[in-house]
Design an enzyme around this catalytic site. Sequence first.
Site, PDB file in Angstrom:
ATOM      1  N   HIS A  30       0.862  -1.186   0.000  1.00  0.00           N
ATOM      2  CA  HIS A  30       0.000   0.000   0.000  1.00  0.00           C
ATOM      3  C   HIS A  30       0.894   1.231   0.000  1.00  0.00           C
ATOM      4  O   HIS A  30       1.845   1.329   0.789  1.00  0.00           O
ATOM      5  CB  HIS A  30      -0.916   0.002   1.210  1.00  0.00           C
ATOM      6  CG  HIS A  30      -1.889   1.132   1.205  1.00  0.00           C
ATOM      7  ND1 HIS A  30      -2.768   1.353   0.163  1.00  0.00           N
ATOM      8  CD2 HIS A  30      -2.116   2.139   2.109  1.00  0.00           C
ATOM      9  CE1 HIS A  30      -3.496   2.427   0.421  1.00  0.00           C
ATOM     10  NE2 HIS A  30      -3.123   2.919   1.593  1.00  0.00           N
ATOM     11  N   HIS A  42      -2.927   9.147   1.128  1.00  0.00           N
ATOM     12  CA  HIS A  42      -2.936   7.932   0.313  1.00  0.00           C
ATOM     13  C   HIS A  42      -4.324   7.723  -0.273  1.00  0.00           C
ATOM     14  O   HIS A  42      -5.286   8.417   0.069  1.00  0.00           O
ATOM     15  CB  HIS A  42      -2.482   6.710   1.129  1.00  0.00           C
ATOM     16  CG  HIS A  42      -3.233   6.493   2.407  1.00  0.00           C
ATOM     17  ND1 HIS A  42      -3.974   5.359   2.664  1.00  0.00           N
ATOM     18  CD2 HIS A  42      -3.354   7.257   3.520  1.00  0.00           C
ATOM     19  CE1 HIS A  42      -4.506   5.433   3.866  1.00  0.00           C
ATOM     20  NE2 HIS A  42      -4.147   6.577   4.407  1.00  0.00           N
ATOM     21  N   CYS A 150      -3.484   2.862  -5.448  1.00  0.00           N
ATOM     22  CA  CYS A 150      -2.717   3.682  -4.518  1.00  0.00           C
ATOM     23  C   CYS A 150      -1.319   4.001  -5.051  1.00  0.00           C
ATOM     24  O   CYS A 150      -0.787   5.092  -4.817  1.00  0.00           O
ATOM     25  CB  CYS A 150      -2.623   2.995  -3.153  1.00  0.00           C
ATOM     26  SG  CYS A 150      -1.824   1.357  -3.181  1.00  0.00           S
TER      27      CYS A 150
END
Length: 257
Positions: A30, A42, A150
């Site tokens: 991530h 994010h 992401c």
Amino acid sequence: MGLLTNKVERNEIKPGDHIYTYRAVFTYSHHGIFVGGSKVVHFRPERNLKAMAETSSNSDDPTSDPCPTFPDCGFRQPNSGVVLSCLDCFLRNGSLYCFEYGVSPSVFLTRIRGGTCTTALSDPPETVIHRAMYLLQNGFGNYDVFRNNCEDFALYCRTGLLIVDTEQGVGRSGQASSVVGAPLAAMLSSPLKLLMPSPVGVATVTAGMYCMSRYATDIGVRSDVIKVGVEDLAVNLGWTCPDEEVAEETSDGQITR
């Protein structure tokens, strides 16, 4: 950061850095942009954020309570997947890694796993932070695991590069390129089993094809990328419907649209 890992300590990262951490026992990573003050911007699927909010409001579990350290941790605009989190909540007890920019082709090819580096150059930190904070207020479109995830968000914040046509293939994400490239390389190398009796030879060729497929989709070498200002991002990606055409009066008094 070394050749085999991008793992760093918290005191090594700087505002504007592209950071990431692994989830689900290294199944995927991530990504986000560190904006300073122990805060990370994010991008996550909006449906996951809504589910987390509902769980938190309906649960007596203390672990689902808001972040006790930073009151604004978890801030996001309605209908947006761009989130401001503290570094602790972003990492979820995972290790911290820093994405590399401007690596040489030889270094890029040695990174077997995608989503760790790019040959593209980064813009200055102040530009990166401006993009991240602007997108926090205005969103980054709909989340798509292959075309707008992401890592794509963090890559755009750092470079300002946008793929002209995302309807074909994958986006900027190295992780997505790896997912697509691995089975493709295996499929293309299958006929070589008839010519190469050695499993080692076939494995070597397959690995080579995999690395080259990743390199070919890197934003630093692709020819279908353009630099797009963050203020113009929504228009270029078609996130907003064009305004109704403005009526104009012609020289003969007629109204055209």
